[in-house]
Write an enzyme that holds these catalytic residues in place. Structure first.
Site, PDB file in Angstrom:
ATOM      1  CD1 TRP A 193      -2.689   1.861   1.252  1.00  0.00           C
ATOM      2  CD2 TRP A 193      -3.275   0.054   0.083  1.00  0.00           C
ATOM      3  NE1 TRP A 193      -3.935   2.085   0.699  1.00  0.00           N
ATOM      4  CE2 TRP A 193      -4.307   1.010  -0.020  1.00  0.00           C
ATOM      5  CE3 TRP A 193      -3.412  -1.169  -0.602  1.00  0.00           C
ATOM      6  CZ2 TRP A 193      -5.469   0.771  -0.761  1.00  0.00           C
ATOM      7  CZ3 TRP A 193      -4.565  -1.404  -1.331  1.00  0.00           C
ATOM      8  CH2 TRP A 193      -5.575  -0.442  -1.399  1.00  0.00           C
TER       9      TRP A 193
ATOM     10  CG  ASP B 117      -1.798  11.577  -3.310  1.00  0.00           C
ATOM     11  OD1 ASP B 117      -1.497  10.360  -3.239  1.00  0.00           O
ATOM     12  OD2 ASP B 117      -2.409  12.046  -4.274  1.00  0.00           O
TER      13      ASP B 117
ATOM     14  CD  GLU C 258      -5.422   4.961  -0.351  1.00  0.00           C
ATOM     15  OE1 GLU C 258      -6.194   4.285  -1.052  1.00  0.00           O
ATOM     16  OE2 GLU C 258      -5.150   4.696   0.821  1.00  0.00           O
ATOM     17  CD  GLU C 259      -3.504   7.507  -7.957  1.00  0.00           C
ATOM     18  OE1 GLU C 259      -4.409   6.781  -8.399  1.00  0.00           O
ATOM     19  OE2 GLU C 259      -3.299   8.665  -8.375  1.00  0.00           O
TER      20      GLU C 259
ATOM     21  CD  GLU D 162     -13.478   5.570  -5.943  1.00  0.00           C
ATOM     22  OE1 GLU D 162     -13.120   5.006  -7.002  1.00  0.00           O
ATOM     23  OE2 GLU D 162     -12.894   5.401  -4.857  1.00  0.00           O
TER      24      GLU D 162
END
Ligand SMILES: *[C@@H]1O[C@H](CO)[C@@H](O)[C@H](O)[C@H]1NC(C)=O
Ligand SMILES: *[C@@H]1O[C@H](CO)[C@@H](O)[C@H](O)[C@H]1NC(C)=O
Ligand SMILES: *[C@@H]1O[C@H](CO)[C@@H](O)[C@H](O)[C@H]1NC(C)=O
Ligand SMILES: *[C@@H]1O[C@H](CO)[C@@H](O)[C@H](O)[C@H]1NC(C)=O
Ligand SMILES: *[C@@H]1O[C@H](CO)[C@@H](O)[C@H](O)[C@H]1NC(C)=O
Ligand SMILES: *[C@@H]1O[C@H](CO)[C@@H](O)[C@H](O)[C@H]1NC(C)=O
Ligand SMILES: *[C@@H]1O[C@H](CO)[C@@H](O)[C@H](O)[C@H]1NC(C)=O
Length: 629
Positions: free
Chosen positions: A146, A202, A205-206, A430
């Site tokens: 992750w 961030d 999550e990237e 989403e």
């Protein structure tokens, strides 16, 4: 309703002459009223233990979405949960008293979660575990690969809990705020003070670097933390860092817009990012002046940034969904133009977030009775009002009223876009497709989408958060003349036992360097699976990821320094393990057949991460093959 006449005509109720109330009860108003109730219930349905869409979720944990595959969001994220509870606490403060039990459950769950050690670290002794982005639905650690750590979570959680603490203080429950809730907030603020100047992932999550959204929320957490600490008569070690965080915050402005992420060496993106729309609304203070360096939605730079961001998505090659929509009208908005996740589509929470941003802007103007237009913000105003020119408009001016009303209507047009793409049952996923048929995509019933919708309705209805920015004293927002890096704050962390956290001690660990040579293809990953919680107790879903950072063709090494948690006093021991290959495209794992073992010296409780043993292995067994998806 004075001119309203009703009569029954062959069984149909016909309403005539309702034009006086037509604007009050437009299709948009009706949608908002209905959707608001659905959204609030949608949030509650995703919270354990009673949430009806998330069976098995532990008490107080907010599950991101009930979706368990394509994508699997059946986890709790510290960020999503905190943003969700910001809205729940707001709704409670605005009168929905039924939500208090959810808030109590959240407090309990977060006190416990803070003590769960995880791949980012542990609470004790250095707080590193607080940066972990997500946990399983039952509150256990998640070992998988992750983007970690993510440093916005502790700041957002502190902000949420501070809102509730202020309410307690105002209602004669000072002691509860101090003894039960402050210890949780204190850990989070200690973390923010200690690590604000370190890189992290961030909110999407990237990207590993510094995120505007993270810095913005960290600043608020430290300032508001200092205020509540003073009220409660406790000290906040990290809060003194606030001026330097404010200084750093200014550096995201590039002359045209706020760069979403500052990354050393760049990250191959142009920098336009929705995170710069979402954080001004998260730090909104209706009493702040528009030139406050806290960068409120109504700040000239925030307005200029808003226009650059929105205009990026007016491109109908990028977003066919927005084709033919005129300037000055709301459109569907996504995360950033280079997005490829699910092919990069508009998100509900960003589209309604843009509306919330504009409602906040209008609220600030209403409160200050002034609109100032400068060189920086002029393009934003001209789009809505071609006559706009630089200057200061006050409440008596016709242009003031005209502009305020146009911005408010502009906000409504973003909500109307969400309305257009909300399915008949009101469920917000989403994303929704940027191209025909424009239907929902990615995680269904996303908690954050629902929470963002409710938050937008609060602002539209004129319900605003309390002011948080001090107007005097050491914490008023003044940007230091020269930015300095974070000082070495010596933070102290402790389990929030009064709120229900277990009274943990520093975990006893032995750090082992695992190294294995394994030829892999791009998209394949290598893990260690084995005995003990750190290696996931042989559960592949919780195996520990290795890094390919030193992988070369000559030396295809996968490695990680893993602090193995052991029972204190267990002495030297043997840990069994195997290497496992995770294939791409959802194919099955490939696991070595023979068990391996490594001898590990007695564990230590001093928080040391010194490597005390290492493996030097070569993978044995079947290689992987690409699924070609
Ligand atoms: C989302 O909610 C709808 C309506 O309650 C339900 O039919 C659907 O199964 C839910 N989807 C998921 C993934 O929970
Ligand atoms: C918690 O969830 C994880 C992952 O879903 C599962 O492997 C584990 O068994 C669960 N633990 C408990 C105590 O239910
Ligand atoms: C740390 O702070 C300094 C001073 O503001 C800044 O130049 C630097 O980019 C910051 N680095 C990170 C990772 O926050
Ligand atoms: C519009 O989007 C397309 C596709 O992403 C891109 O190639 C093009 O440069 C964009 N045009 C402008 C004016 O930004
Ligand atoms: C927690 O444990 C420590 C010793 O490890 C002890 O000093 C402290 O009193 C305990 N706190 C609670 C609330 O039990
Ligand atoms: C991998 O490279 C880093 C940076 O050069 C180094 O610190 C680390 O020790 C290396 N790890 C292994 C297993 O060689
Ligand atoms: C690992 O073992 C190989 C062969 O036995 C040896 O060449 C290599 O230097 C060792 N690497 C380390 C880091 O010990």
């Amino acid at each position: 309703m004075h001119s309203l006449r009703t009569f029954v005509l062959s069984g149909l109720l016909v309403v005539q002459g309702a034009c006086a109330s037509a604007s009050k009860d437009s299709s948009l108003d009706k949608y908002i009223k209905t959707e608001r109730a659905i959204a609030l219930q949608g949030v509650l349905d995703n919270i354990g233990p009673k949430g009806k869409k998330v069976p098995g979720a532990a008490r107080g944990l907010v599950i991101a979405s009930p979706s368990t595959n394509d994508p699997d969001y059946f986890y709790t994220w510290t960020r999503d949960a905190a943003l969700t509870f910001r809205t729940i606490i707001d709704d409670f403060l605005f009168g929905n008293k039924a939500l208090e039990s959810y808030i109590e459950d959240y407090i309990y769950s977060q006190a416990v979660l803070q003590t769960v050690s995880n791949p980012s670290g542990a609470l004790l002794p250095h707080g590193t575990g607080l940066g972990e982005p997500k946990y399983t639905a039952n509150g256990t650690r998640y070992n998988g690969n992750w983007g970690r750590p993510q440093r916005d979570g502790p700041a957002l959680r502190a902000i949420a809990l501070i809102q509730y603490s202020k309410y307690l203080v105002a209602h004669g429950k000072h002691d509860r705020a101090k003894k039960v809730i402050w210890p949780i907030i204190s850990n989070d603020l200690a973390y923010v003070g200690q690590y604000w100047n370190s890189t992290g992932y961030d909110l999407w999550e990237e990207v590993s670097g510094s995120s505007f959204f993270t810095t913005h929320n960290q600043y608020r957490a430290l300032v508001e933390g200092a205020s509540i600490a003073a009220t409660l008569g406790v000290s906040c070690a990290g809060c003194g860092e606030a001026p330097q965080v404010l200084c750093f915050l200014q550096s995201y402005w590039n002359g045209k817009f706020y760069t979403g992420n500052l990354v050393e060496g760049g990250n191959g993106r142009g920098g336009v990012d929705a995170n710069t729309i979402l954080s001004p609304i998260a730090v909104f203070d209706p009493a702040a002046s528009c030139d406050s360096p806290t960068l409120q939605p109504c700040h000239s730079r925030s307005l200029a940034n808003f226009k650059v961001f929105v205009d990026t998505f007016r491109n109908s090659t990028l977003y066919p969904i927005n084709d033919g929509i005129r300037a000055g009208q709301g459109i569907a908005l996504g995360r950033y133009p280079e997005d490829i996740y699910y092919d990069g589509n508009p998100w509900y929470l960003i589209t309604v977030g843009a509306a919330e941003f504009l409602y906040d802007v209008v609220a600030s103007w209403t409160k200050s009775r002034v609109i100032t237009i400068d060189e920086t913000s002029l393009p934003f105003f001209k789009e809505l009002y071609p006559h706009a020119k630089k200057g200061r408009l006050s409440r008596g001016d016709r242009a003031y009223a005209e502009l305020r009303d146009r911005v408010r209507s502009y906000a409504d047009t973003f909500v109307a876009v969400a309305q257009k793409y909300t399915p008949a049952n009101g469920m917000l996923a989403e994303q929704f497709l940027k191209s025909s048929p424009f239907t929902p995509i990615s995680a269904a019933n996303l908690t954050w989408s629902f929470a963002a919708f409710v938050s937008m309705t609060h602002r539209r209805d004129g319900h605003f958060p309390e002011s948080w920015i001090p107007r005097s004293g050491p914490n008023q927002p003044v940007v230091p003349g020269k930015c300095k890096p974070g000082s070495a704050v010596q933070s102290v962390y402790a389990p929030a036992t009064a709120a229900g956290a277990p009274n943990i001690t520093i975990p006893c660990t032995s750090t082992v360097r695992f190294q294995v040579d394994a030829l892999t293809y791009y998209g394949e990953n290598v893990y260690v699976t084995g005995s003990g919680t750190t290696l996931g107790d042989w559960d592949l879903a919780n195996a520990y990821p290795l890094l390919s950072s030193n992988y070369t063709e000559q030396h295809p090494v996968w490695w990680a320094d893993i602090p193995l948690e052991m029972a204190e006093g267990s002495g030297a021991s043997t840990v069994s393990y195997k290497y496992a290959r995770q294939q791409d495209c959802g194919q099955d794992w490939i696991v070595e057949e023979a068990e391996r073992s490594v001898n590990v010296p007695a564990c230590r409780t001093d928080g040391s991460e010194e490597v005390v043993a290492e493996t030097n292995d070569t993978y044995v067994g079947k290689g992987g093959s690409t699924g070609g998806c």
